[in-house]
Write an enzyme that holds these catalytic residues in place. Structure first.
Site, PDB file in Angstrom:
ATOM      1  N   LYS A  98     -14.550 -23.313  77.434  1.00 34.74           N
ATOM      2  CA  LYS A  98     -13.102 -23.503  77.477  1.00 34.74           C
ATOM      3  C   LYS A  98     -12.520 -22.964  78.782  1.00 34.74           C
ATOM      4  O   LYS A  98     -11.484 -23.441  79.262  1.00 34.74           O
ATOM      5  CB  LYS A  98     -12.450 -22.797  76.281  1.00 34.74           C
ATOM      6  CG  LYS A  98     -10.943 -22.968  76.171  1.00 34.74           C
ATOM      7  CD  LYS A  98     -10.379 -22.280  74.950  1.00 34.74           C
ATOM      8  CE  LYS A  98     -10.474 -20.769  75.058  1.00 34.74           C
ATOM      9  NZ  LYS A  98      -9.733 -20.079  73.972  1.00 34.74           N
ATOM     10  N   ASP A  99     -13.196 -21.980  79.375  1.00 34.82           N
ATOM     11  CA  ASP A  99     -12.701 -21.327  80.583  1.00 34.82           C
ATOM     12  C   ASP A  99     -13.314 -21.882  81.863  1.00 34.82           C
ATOM     13  O   ASP A  99     -13.131 -21.304  82.945  1.00 34.82           O
ATOM     14  CB  ASP A  99     -12.981 -19.818  80.512  1.00 34.82           C
ATOM     15  CG  ASP A  99     -12.253 -19.145  79.367  1.00 34.82           C
ATOM     16  OD1 ASP A  99     -11.163 -19.613  79.002  1.00 34.82           O
ATOM     17  OD2 ASP A  99     -12.777 -18.153  78.841  1.00 34.82           O
ATOM     18  N   ARG A 149      -1.154 -24.564  75.991  1.00 37.16           N
ATOM     19  CA  ARG A 149      -1.335 -25.363  74.773  1.00 37.16           C
ATOM     20  C   ARG A 149      -0.757 -24.640  73.564  1.00 37.16           C
ATOM     21  O   ARG A 149       0.051 -25.203  72.797  1.00 37.16           O
ATOM     22  CB  ARG A 149      -2.823 -25.644  74.532  1.00 37.16           C
ATOM     23  CG  ARG A 149      -3.108 -26.234  73.135  1.00 37.16           C
ATOM     24  CD  ARG A 149      -4.585 -26.266  72.819  1.00 37.16           C
ATOM     25  NE  ARG A 149      -5.191 -24.959  72.713  1.00 37.16           N
ATOM     26  CZ  ARG A 149      -5.307 -24.252  71.587  1.00 37.16           C
ATOM     27  NH1 ARG A 149      -4.798 -24.721  70.463  1.00 37.16           N
ATOM     28  NH2 ARG A 149      -5.896 -23.071  71.584  1.00 37.16           N
ATOM     29  N   ARG A 150      -1.209 -23.397  73.366  1.00 32.92           N
ATOM     30  CA  ARG A 150      -0.730 -22.654  72.196  1.00 32.92           C
ATOM     31  C   ARG A 150       0.778 -22.448  72.244  1.00 32.92           C
ATOM     32  O   ARG A 150       1.467 -22.571  71.219  1.00 32.92           O
ATOM     33  CB  ARG A 150      -1.457 -21.310  72.104  1.00 32.92           C
ATOM     34  CG  ARG A 150      -2.919 -21.433  71.676  1.00 32.92           C
ATOM     35  CD  ARG A 150      -3.639 -20.114  71.811  1.00 32.92           C
ATOM     36  NE  ARG A 150      -4.997 -20.185  71.274  1.00 32.92           N
ATOM     37  CZ  ARG A 150      -6.008 -19.452  71.722  1.00 32.92           C
ATOM     38  NH1 ARG A 150      -5.823 -18.596  72.717  1.00 32.92           N
ATOM     39  NH2 ARG A 150      -7.212 -19.563  71.180  1.00 32.92           N
ATOM     40  N   ARG A 167      -2.128 -11.407  78.252  1.00 31.85           N
ATOM     41  CA  ARG A 167      -3.416 -11.601  78.899  1.00 31.85           C
ATOM     42  C   ARG A 167      -4.376 -10.499  78.485  1.00 31.85           C
ATOM     43  O   ARG A 167      -4.002  -9.488  77.928  1.00 31.85           O
ATOM     44  CB  ARG A 167      -3.245 -11.580  80.431  1.00 31.85           C
ATOM     45  CG  ARG A 167      -2.566 -12.780  81.039  1.00 31.85           C
ATOM     46  CD  ARG A 167      -3.483 -13.977  81.155  1.00 31.85           C
ATOM     47  NE  ARG A 167      -4.807 -13.596  81.658  1.00 31.85           N
ATOM     48  CZ  ARG A 167      -5.107 -13.351  82.932  1.00 31.85           C
ATOM     49  NH1 ARG A 167      -4.182 -13.471  83.847  1.00 31.85           N
ATOM     50  NH2 ARG A 167      -6.330 -13.006  83.278  1.00 31.85           N
ATOM     51  N   ARG A 173      -5.944  -7.601  73.909  1.00 32.56           N
ATOM     52  CA  ARG A 173      -4.834  -8.293  73.240  1.00 32.56           C
ATOM     53  C   ARG A 173      -4.533  -7.667  71.882  1.00 32.56           C
ATOM     54  O   ARG A 173      -3.368  -7.502  71.503  1.00 32.56           O
ATOM     55  CB  ARG A 173      -5.162  -9.779  73.084  1.00 32.56           C
ATOM     56  CG  ARG A 173      -5.304 -10.500  74.407  1.00 32.56           C
ATOM     57  CD  ARG A 173      -5.482 -11.995  74.226  1.00 32.56           C
ATOM     58  NE  ARG A 173      -5.999 -12.613  75.444  1.00 32.56           N
ATOM     59  CZ  ARG A 173      -5.928 -13.891  75.735  1.00 32.56           C
ATOM     60  NH1 ARG A 173      -5.372 -14.728  74.871  1.00 32.56           N
ATOM     61  NH2 ARG A 173      -6.428 -14.364  76.854  1.00 32.56           N
ATOM     62  N   CYS A 259      -4.231 -25.780  84.684  1.00 36.58           N
ATOM     63  CA  CYS A 259      -3.951 -24.665  83.778  1.00 36.58           C
ATOM     64  C   CYS A 259      -2.518 -24.660  83.251  1.00 36.58           C
ATOM     65  O   CYS A 259      -2.217 -23.966  82.291  1.00 36.58           O
ATOM     66  CB  CYS A 259      -4.246 -23.348  84.485  1.00 36.58           C
ATOM     67  SG  CYS A 259      -5.994 -22.999  84.663  1.00 36.58           S
TER      68      CYS A 259
END
Length: 323
Positions: A98-99, A149-150, A167, A173, A259
């Protein structure tokens, strides 16, 4: 014969020196590197001494106060690993796919993907807030995320919620959440599971929060000219995952997003053996979006879906993609 077929036909040697596995130094990245090491050890009956994990701190882990799009995008997760791989300081690099940038440097080749874990998100709320879903959060609650997205999905579902930048790795987090900096956050279920945090948060239905492309997938890269290592990697490649994630990444490439572009995509195998790709693209505030799906039967199907989505998208969505 394709490059992959040509390289895969080469006899597999047992590494004479330790196979150096490059990884980010975060707890989750290290857990994923260990998963890759275990898979390689089992596939080739390797002695544990034949594998060496080489952790390094990525630029993206050093910068915590700004969104990735402001400071270099996804390359911040791969820059150090790419340099080490190119220099021969490591033999393979293990990534959360994903990254990883959709378009990769031709010097590297994705030799394997491990079997995908749960691709969905989990909602984690701070102590004192009982929320199993976005709908349960209090009016005006602060939801921390670094994902466009979120953020767009949350704003679409609950325009009253305040989304703010959050972040850091999973532990960071969760610590910020516990400190009350935000009221809730969304984290990948796969990452939490790989860290043994099976009871943290509530899984969100994929039809409500469609996952990010490649979420839950681990990719292993090597140098494109390293045929021997490529052959070792092919033995641990999970074909169904590779085909599904490749479709998601092909869609991203065709969308031309970066991004800053809120996009969700997930390909899943159906009972009849077909591969269905679902995708959504959003405006920044989530107020406008376009959704669609396609059965991926051959090359070009994912790209065709991307073009269809862009063709149907309003300007507020389309301007976020390179069309």
């Amino acid at each position: 014969m394709t490059l992959a077929e040509d390289m895969a036909s080469i006899p597999l040697p047992t590494p004479a020196t330790p196979l150096r596995i490059g990884t980010r130094a975060s707890p989750l990245a290290l857990a994923q590197a260990h998963m890759a090491a275990v898979a390689l050890k089992k596939a080739h009956a390797l002695d544990p001494a034949a594998l060496e994990i080489v952790p390094m701190t990525a630029t993206g882990d050093k910068i915590q106060d700004r969104a990735l799009a402001e400071v270099g995008g996804k390359a911040l997760w791969t820059r150090e690993l790419d340099a080490a791989l190119d220099a021969g300081d490591i033999d393979i690099a293990v990534h959360s796919l994903k990254d990883v940038e959709t378009l990769r440097d031709a010097r590297f080749v994705l030799g394997a993907m491990l079997e995908r874990a749960d691709p969905r998100d989990r909602l984690v709320a701070r102590e004192g807030i009982d929320a199993g879903a976005i709908a349960d959060l209090p009016h005006g609650a602060r939801l921390g995320t670094s994902s466009p997205r979120r953020a767009a999905q949350v704003r679409r579902l609950r325009p009253d919620l305040v989304t703010t930048l959050l972040r850091g790795n999973v532990q960071t987090r969760l610590a910020k959440l516990a400190a009350g900096e935000v009221d809730a956050t969304l984290l990948a279920a796969a990452g939490l599971d790989r860290l043994g945090m099976h009871d943290i948060g509530s899984v969100q239905a994929a039809d409500l929060l469609l996952p990010a492309a490649s979420q839950g997938a681990i990719g292993i890269e090597c140098r494109a000219d390293d045929a021997a290592t490529f052959g070792l990697l092919k033995a641990v490649d999970h074909g169904p995952t590779h085909h599904a994630v490749a479709a998601e990444r092909a869609l991203l490439a065709a969308l031309g997003g970066d991004c800053r572009s809120p996009v969700a995509a997930h390909a899943a195998w159906r009972d009849d053996g077909s591969l269905r790709l679902d995708a959504e693209i959003y405006s920044d505030d989530g107020a406008e979006h376009v959704a669609g799906h396609a059965i991926i039967a051959g090359e070009g199907d994912a790209e065709a879906l991307a073009h269809r989505l862009l063709g149907d998208a309003p300007d507020a969505v389309r301007r976020l993609f390179a069309v």
